[in-house]
Write an enzyme that holds these catalytic residues in place. Structure first.
Site, PDB file in Angstrom:
ATOM      1  N   LYS A   1       0.837  -1.212   0.000  1.00 45.15           N
ATOM      2  CA  LYS A   1       0.000   0.000   0.000  1.00 45.15           C
ATOM      3  C   LYS A   1       0.866   1.254   0.000  1.00 45.15           C
ATOM      4  O   LYS A   1       0.546   2.235  -0.669  1.00 45.15           O
ATOM      5  CB  LYS A   1      -0.964  -0.021   1.201  1.00 45.15           C
ATOM      6  CG  LYS A   1      -2.074  -1.050   1.042  1.00 45.15           C
ATOM      7  CD  LYS A   1      -2.906  -1.262   2.307  1.00 45.15           C
ATOM      8  CE  LYS A   1      -3.902  -2.412   2.091  1.00 45.15           C
ATOM      9  NZ  LYS A   1      -4.699  -2.762   3.245  1.00 45.15           N
TER      10      LYS A   1
ATOM     11  N   ASP B   1     -10.809   3.185   3.502  1.00 45.09           N
ATOM     12  CA  ASP B   1     -11.181   1.771   3.386  1.00 45.09           C
ATOM     13  C   ASP B   1     -12.681   1.616   3.115  1.00 45.09           C
ATOM     14  O   ASP B   1     -13.130   0.567   2.661  1.00 45.09           O
ATOM     15  CB  ASP B   1     -10.899   1.051   4.716  1.00 45.09           C
ATOM     16  CG  ASP B   1      -9.647   0.186   4.691  1.00 45.09           C
ATOM     17  OD1 ASP B   1      -9.290  -0.315   3.615  1.00 45.09           O
ATOM     18  OD2 ASP B   1      -9.050   0.007   5.771  1.00 45.09           O
TER      19      ASP B   1
ATOM     20  N   GLN C   1      -4.800  -1.353   9.474  1.00 43.65           N
ATOM     21  CA  GLN C   1      -4.782  -2.679   8.867  1.00 43.65           C
ATOM     22  C   GLN C   1      -5.450  -3.696   9.797  1.00 43.65           C
ATOM     23  O   GLN C   1      -5.197  -3.719  11.007  1.00 43.65           O
ATOM     24  CB  GLN C   1      -3.320  -3.096   8.576  1.00 43.65           C
ATOM     25  CG  GLN C   1      -3.167  -4.389   7.808  1.00 43.65           C
ATOM     26  CD  GLN C   1      -3.669  -4.317   6.362  1.00 43.65           C
ATOM     27  OE1 GLN C   1      -3.797  -3.242   5.780  1.00 43.65           O
ATOM     28  NE2 GLN C   1      -3.939  -5.459   5.778  1.00 43.65           N
TER      29      GLN C   1
HETATM   30  N1  GUN Z   1      -6.775  -6.553   5.884  1.00 39.22           N
HETATM   31  C1  GUN Z   1      -6.931  -7.250   4.742  1.00 39.22           C
HETATM   32  N2  GUN Z   1      -7.442  -6.455   3.771  1.00 39.22           N
HETATM   33  C2  GUN Z   1      -7.620  -5.246   4.323  1.00 39.22           C
HETATM   34  C3  GUN Z   1      -8.111  -4.005   3.815  1.00 39.22           C
HETATM   35  O1  GUN Z   1      -8.506  -3.855   2.660  1.00 39.22           O
HETATM   36  N3  GUN Z   1      -8.129  -2.967   4.693  1.00 39.22           N
HETATM   37  C4  GUN Z   1      -7.718  -3.101   5.985  1.00 39.22           C
HETATM   38  N4  GUN Z   1      -7.788  -2.030   6.774  1.00 39.22           N
HETATM   39  N5  GUN Z   1      -7.262  -4.238   6.483  1.00 39.22           N
HETATM   40  C5  GUN Z   1      -7.211  -5.298   5.647  1.00 39.22           C
END
Ligand code: GUN
Length: 283
Positions: free
Chosen positions: A53, A120, A97
């Protein structure tokens, strides 16, 4: 008939190029879009995902920071850090996350993120905005699926769409997004009786269960659009989706591969949301 492949990598590349262009325009007005990512603990998959990311962001001209904390971090400390980021005008997007360590309440943590920075799309206000048709941030995976479906040129109005899986972050928002395009939407899940009866009527199927071979050739209407959100491993340890790709591609009209379908689009849509947050904040 062999299905046409929907190339998620190519579409994600195109979207990143668009984001890069809009980011340049924003920077020219003195705004540097910024994403703050918080990772608590050492979950190996989360470590990899968060690095991706950050790299995706910086390669596109956004800036991103990854803050890492030990899994002994107190929940109150995390909430305080989120509140500080909420108040920081240089931060446009905040992503915590998941999964979080067991002693933390993920709902409470997500609800502490300012909805204006919820890139998100997990906050109840974002979910509510989608439900009621108000502007907000869309959850990245279903948002990416909609973009993939769009490339097929299918007009969703009145079409039968089946979503398999009812998670808060994928299945439920996916169904609402399809409904927003006037599809007739059916949500199927682990308690659904006769899944095949539903999928055989579907012009679009989105499989988001997290289990291999949930959708097989005999369950697909000829010509249907099949979107595979699954990320599983087969017996040889190879990445595979929820769809029996080799069988289903003989019947479907379009199909996404795993890897190279939904995954890169989820990552691209996070950049779109972050840029959008920065554009909204600068207006
Ligand atoms: N854990 C796995 N995929 C994601 C996501 O798209 N966003 C977040 N915040 N955590 C994750």
């Amino acid at each position: 008939m062999a299905a046409q492949l929907i190339d998620g990598n190519a579409l994600a590349r195109q979207i990143r190029a668009e984001v890069a262009g809009r980011t340049q325009a924003l920077k020219a007005r003195g705004v540097q879009p910024h994403l703050s990512i918080i990772l608590v603990g050492e979950d190996p998959a989360s470590v990899v995902y968060t690095k991706h990311k950050v790299n995706d962001s910086t390669e596109t001209g956004l800036s991103a920071t990854l803050e890492r904390y030990p899994d002994t971090m107190a929940e109150a400390e995390l909430l305080a850090r989120i509140r500080t980021l909420n108040a920081d005008p240089k931060v446009h997007g905040i992503l915590v996350q998941l999964p979080l360590p067991k002693h933390m309440d993920a709902h409470k943590v997500i609800e502490t993120i300012s909805p204006a920075k919820d890139v998100d799309g997990f906050h109840v206000q974002s979910a509510g905005a989608l439900l009621t048709g108000l502007p907000g941030f869309l959850s990245c995976t279903p948002y990416g699926c909609m973009k993939l479906i769009e490339t097929t040129g299918i007009d969703l109005r009145g079409k039968n769409a089946v979503v398999i899986g009812r998670s808060n972050n994928v299945g439920k928002p996916m169904a609402l997004m399809l409904l927003g395009k006037d599809a007739t939407v059916t949500m199927c899940h682990s308690r659904t009786k006769d899944l095949k009866a539903h999928t055989l009527m579907a012009d679009v199927v989105v499989a988001a269960v997290g289990k291999r071979n949930v959708l097989t050739k005999d369950m697909v209407k000829p010509g249907a659009v099949v979107i595979d959100v699954g990320m599983n491993r087969n017996d040889e340890g190879k990445l595979c989706g929820d769809v029996d790709f080799d069988g289903v591609k003989e019947v479907a009209g379009w199909i996404t591969p795993v890897p190279g379908g939904v995954g890169p689009m989820t990552r691209a849509m996070l950049l779109v949301n972050t840029l959008e947050a920065a554009e909204r904040a600068s207006q």
